[in-house]
Design a protein around this motif. Sequence first.
Motif, PDB file in Angstrom:
ATOM      1  N   MET A   1      30.259   5.461 -32.335  1.00  0.00           N
ATOM      2  CA  MET A   1      29.730   5.756 -33.667  1.00  0.00           C
ATOM      3  C   MET A   1      29.538   7.253 -33.838  1.00  0.00           C
ATOM      4  O   MET A   1      29.017   7.926 -32.959  1.00  0.00           O
ATOM      5  CB  MET A   1      28.391   5.036 -33.863  1.00  0.00           C
ATOM      6  CG  MET A   1      27.803   5.187 -35.253  1.00  0.00           C
ATOM      7  SD  MET A   1      26.306   4.178 -35.447  1.00  0.00           S
ATOM      8  CE  MET A   1      25.886   4.615 -37.134  1.00  0.00           C
ATOM      9  N   ALA A   2      30.000   7.787 -34.982  1.00  0.00           N
ATOM     10  CA  ALA A   2      29.944   9.228 -35.203  1.00  0.00           C
ATOM     11  C   ALA A   2      28.506   9.694 -35.404  1.00  0.00           C
ATOM     12  O   ALA A   2      27.687   9.003 -36.006  1.00  0.00           O
ATOM     13  CB  ALA A   2      30.782   9.600 -36.425  1.00  0.00           C
ATOM     14  N   TYR A   3      28.228  10.896 -34.895  1.00  0.00           N
ATOM     15  CA  TYR A   3      26.905  11.496 -35.037  1.00  0.00           C
ATOM     16  C   TYR A   3      26.700  11.915 -36.488  1.00  0.00           C
ATOM     17  O   TYR A   3      27.568  12.561 -37.098  1.00  0.00           O
ATOM     18  CB  TYR A   3      26.803  12.704 -34.118  1.00  0.00           C
ATOM     19  CG  TYR A   3      25.481  13.425 -34.162  1.00  0.00           C
ATOM     20  CD1 TYR A   3      24.406  12.980 -33.410  1.00  0.00           C
ATOM     21  CD2 TYR A   3      25.308  14.557 -34.952  1.00  0.00           C
ATOM     22  CE1 TYR A   3      23.189  13.643 -33.438  1.00  0.00           C
ATOM     23  CE2 TYR A   3      24.099  15.234 -34.983  1.00  0.00           C
ATOM     24  CZ  TYR A   3      23.040  14.773 -34.230  1.00  0.00           C
ATOM     25  OH  TYR A   3      21.837  15.424 -34.260  1.00  0.00           O
ATOM     26  N   VAL A   4      25.559  11.575 -37.080  1.00  0.00           N
ATOM     27  CA  VAL A   4      25.280  11.950 -38.466  1.00  0.00           C
ATOM     28  C   VAL A   4      24.095  12.898 -38.583  1.00  0.00           C
ATOM     29  O   VAL A   4      23.970  13.632 -39.556  1.00  0.00           O
ATOM     30  CB  VAL A   4      25.042  10.704 -39.351  1.00  0.00           C
ATOM     31  CG1 VAL A   4      26.305   9.878 -39.457  1.00  0.00           C
ATOM     32  CG2 VAL A   4      23.886   9.861 -38.808  1.00  0.00           C
ATOM     33  N   GLY A   5      23.194  12.900 -37.593  1.00  0.00           N
ATOM     34  CA  GLY A   5      22.049  13.778 -37.618  1.00  0.00           C
ATOM     35  C   GLY A   5      20.936  13.285 -38.520  1.00  0.00           C
ATOM     36  O   GLY A   5      21.105  12.333 -39.281  1.00  0.00           O
ATOM     37  N   ASP A   6      19.797  13.937 -38.430  1.00  0.00           N
ATOM     38  CA  ASP A   6      18.642  13.600 -39.253  1.00  0.00           C
ATOM     39  C   ASP A   6      18.797  14.286 -40.607  1.00  0.00           C
ATOM     40  O   ASP A   6      19.065  15.491 -40.687  1.00  0.00           O
ATOM     41  CB  ASP A   6      17.359  14.069 -38.565  1.00  0.00           C
ATOM     42  CG  ASP A   6      16.100  13.568 -39.246  1.00  0.00           C
ATOM     43  OD1 ASP A   6      15.894  13.903 -40.424  1.00  0.00           O
ATOM     44  OD2 ASP A   6      15.329  12.833 -38.588  1.00  0.00           O
ATOM     45  N   GLY A   7      18.606  13.525 -41.686  1.00  0.00           N
ATOM     46  CA  GLY A   7      18.802  14.063 -43.019  1.00  0.00           C
ATOM     47  C   GLY A   7      17.924  15.249 -43.343  1.00  0.00           C
ATOM     48  O   GLY A   7      18.264  16.065 -44.203  1.00  0.00           O
TER      49      GLY A   7
ATOM     50  N   VAL B   1      33.414  21.351 -35.335  1.00  0.00           N
ATOM     51  CA  VAL B   1      32.079  20.982 -35.797  1.00  0.00           C
ATOM     52  C   VAL B   1      32.193  19.899 -36.868  1.00  0.00           C
ATOM     53  O   VAL B   1      32.916  20.056 -37.853  1.00  0.00           O
ATOM     54  CB  VAL B   1      31.326  22.200 -36.348  1.00  0.00           C
ATOM     55  CG1 VAL B   1      30.019  21.773 -37.000  1.00  0.00           C
ATOM     56  CG2 VAL B   1      31.059  23.206 -35.237  1.00  0.00           C
ATOM     57  N   ALA B   2      31.468  18.810 -36.670  1.00  0.00           N
ATOM     58  CA  ALA B   2      31.426  17.716 -37.643  1.00  0.00           C
ATOM     59  C   ALA B   2      30.144  17.740 -38.453  1.00  0.00           C
ATOM     60  O   ALA B   2      30.127  17.312 -39.611  1.00  0.00           O
ATOM     61  CB  ALA B   2      31.573  16.372 -36.932  1.00  0.00           C
ATOM     62  N   VAL B   3      29.050  18.233 -37.851  1.00  0.00           N
ATOM     63  CA  VAL B   3      27.744  18.238 -38.514  1.00  0.00           C
ATOM     64  C   VAL B   3      27.037  19.555 -38.219  1.00  0.00           C
ATOM     65  O   VAL B   3      27.022  20.009 -37.069  1.00  0.00           O
ATOM     66  CB  VAL B   3      26.859  17.065 -38.023  1.00  0.00           C
ATOM     67  CG1 VAL B   3      25.464  17.151 -38.638  1.00  0.00           C
ATOM     68  CG2 VAL B   3      27.495  15.721 -38.352  1.00  0.00           C
ATOM     69  N   TRP B   4      26.470  20.162 -39.259  1.00  0.00           N
ATOM     70  CA  TRP B   4      25.619  21.342 -39.097  1.00  0.00           C
ATOM     71  C   TRP B   4      24.176  20.938 -39.367  1.00  0.00           C
ATOM     72  O   TRP B   4      23.875  20.328 -40.400  1.00  0.00           O
ATOM     73  CB  TRP B   4      26.022  22.442 -40.089  1.00  0.00           C
ATOM     74  CG  TRP B   4      27.339  23.076 -39.793  1.00  0.00           C
ATOM     75  CD1 TRP B   4      28.539  22.814 -40.400  1.00  0.00           C
ATOM     76  CD2 TRP B   4      27.594  24.105 -38.829  1.00  0.00           C
ATOM     77  NE1 TRP B   4      29.524  23.601 -39.875  1.00  0.00           N
ATOM     78  CE2 TRP B   4      28.986  24.406 -38.911  1.00  0.00           C
ATOM     79  CE3 TRP B   4      26.795  24.792 -37.918  1.00  0.00           C
ATOM     80  CZ2 TRP B   4      29.569  25.369 -38.108  1.00  0.00           C
ATOM     81  CZ3 TRP B   4      27.385  25.756 -37.111  1.00  0.00           C
ATOM     82  CH2 TRP B   4      28.753  26.044 -37.209  1.00  0.00           C
TER      83      TRP B   4
ATOM     84  N   GLY C   1      25.947  23.616 -34.629  1.00  0.00           N
ATOM     85  CA  GLY C   1      27.191  22.941 -34.964  1.00  0.00           C
ATOM     86  C   GLY C   1      27.479  21.873 -33.926  1.00  0.00           C
ATOM     87  O   GLY C   1      27.632  22.181 -32.739  1.00  0.00           O
ATOM     88  N   ARG C   2      27.548  20.624 -34.356  1.00  0.00           N
ATOM     89  CA  ARG C   2      27.741  19.507 -33.429  1.00  0.00           C
ATOM     90  C   ARG C   2      29.070  18.808 -33.686  1.00  0.00           C
ATOM     91  O   ARG C   2      29.514  18.693 -34.833  1.00  0.00           O
ATOM     92  CB  ARG C   2      26.593  18.506 -33.552  1.00  0.00           C
ATOM     93  CG  ARG C   2      25.230  19.054 -33.122  1.00  0.00           C
ATOM     94  CD  ARG C   2      24.199  17.952 -33.053  1.00  0.00           C
ATOM     95  NE  ARG C   2      22.873  18.419 -32.678  1.00  0.00           N
ATOM     96  CZ  ARG C   2      22.456  18.583 -31.427  1.00  0.00           C
ATOM     97  NH1 ARG C   2      23.287  18.330 -30.415  1.00  0.00           N
ATOM     98  NH2 ARG C   2      21.221  18.998 -31.170  1.00  0.00           N
ATOM     99  N   ALA C   3      29.668  18.308 -32.604  1.00  0.00           N
ATOM    100  CA  ALA C   3      30.906  17.539 -32.698  1.00  0.00           C
ATOM    101  C   ALA C   3      30.601  16.126 -33.193  1.00  0.00           C
ATOM    102  O   ALA C   3      29.438  15.743 -33.375  1.00  0.00           O
ATOM    103  CB  ALA C   3      31.587  17.494 -31.332  1.00  0.00           C
ATOM    104  N   GLU C   4      31.625  15.328 -33.397  1.00  0.00           N
ATOM    105  CA  GLU C   4      31.438  13.963 -33.884  1.00  0.00           C
ATOM    106  C   GLU C   4      30.584  13.124 -32.949  1.00  0.00           C
ATOM    107  O   GLU C   4      29.899  12.199 -33.386  1.00  0.00           O
ATOM    108  CB  GLU C   4      32.796  13.288 -34.094  1.00  0.00           C
ATOM    109  CG  GLU C   4      33.530  13.759 -35.348  1.00  0.00           C
ATOM    110  CD  GLU C   4      34.691  12.858 -35.693  1.00  0.00           C
ATOM    111  OE1 GLU C   4      34.927  11.870 -34.958  1.00  0.00           O
ATOM    112  OE2 GLU C   4      35.364  13.133 -36.702  1.00  0.00           O
ATOM    113  N   ASP C   5      30.633  13.439 -31.660  1.00  0.00           N
ATOM    114  CA  ASP C   5      29.820  12.677 -30.707  1.00  0.00           C
ATOM    115  C   ASP C   5      28.427  13.274 -30.518  1.00  0.00           C
ATOM    116  O   ASP C   5      27.648  12.789 -29.681  1.00  0.00           O
ATOM    117  CB  ASP C   5      30.534  12.563 -29.359  1.00  0.00           C
ATOM    118  CG  ASP C   5      30.793  13.926 -28.713  1.00  0.00           C
ATOM    119  OD1 ASP C   5      30.395  14.963 -29.300  1.00  0.00           O
ATOM    120  OD2 ASP C   5      31.394  13.959 -27.625  1.00  0.00           O
ATOM    121  N   GLY C   6      28.098  14.315 -31.282  1.00  0.00           N
ATOM    122  CA  GLY C   6      26.782  14.940 -31.197  1.00  0.00           C
ATOM    123  C   GLY C   6      26.696  16.089 -30.220  1.00  0.00           C
ATOM    124  O   GLY C   6      25.670  16.775 -30.161  1.00  0.00           O
TER     125      GLY C   6
END
Length: 241
Positions: free
Chosen positions: A1-7, A119-122, A219-224
């Motif tokens: 499951m892809a990392y989405v981070g805390d909103g 980077v998938a999520v900042w 900056g995080r990859a899809e796996d966090g």
Amino acid sequence: MAYVGDGRLVATPEVRAYLDAVFTPGSLLGARSDDPRQLVEVVEVTRLSSIRVPSGRLVVDTPWLEDEDGEPRELAVRIPPGVYGVDAAWTEAPYEFMGKHFSGREVAATRLCVREGTVAVWEMGLAVDDDIERLRQGDEVGFNTDTSTGAFGDATAWPALTAPFRNFWEQRRTAPGALVSRATESLDDGEFEMVRDEARGADLITFSATEGLSVAWLGRAEDGELISIVVMGHMGMEALA
């Protein structure tokens, strides 16, 4: 499951677009606040140096003594002990002042490179003392400075690494008007400064930050997994305004 981070921590779409583009030469980041017709363009990305972080604990804060009782802002995230490259993204937004033309060359952002990857999520980097439960949507956390200067440095060596700045401040205070130099290494014609602590095998590098609050963006990859840590410079905040 892809990392989405805390909103509460994830970058807004505008900040995300900026961070995705700022280290790509040729990217346009917005317009000058004083001239909406003049676009801010990324013209170069340079490797400034590498720094040693032997403890894996990283401080992202100003190296200047702006709060005598304050603790340095150590990030809660850990990185493997090692040596990490530091890059600068340079922009140009030409302007004219009193009949003279200037390139408007500035540092838009500085990056500590942790590992290769996309980077998938900042998300905003929390400090060890931050309580995420106290954050509301839209809050920003980071370090504050009135000198427009930030730094990356090893947490366990931070007092030794920032000693040249404290000593400079003290000498200026006790001998106002005297010519005082700092025991630091100049990088890129003085735009950045480096301090090396050979006893601890650790380093510090300064960079351009905004006056006021600056955020350390993770900056995080899809796996966090952590890819990089980025702090915007003054031009970055101007382009986002």
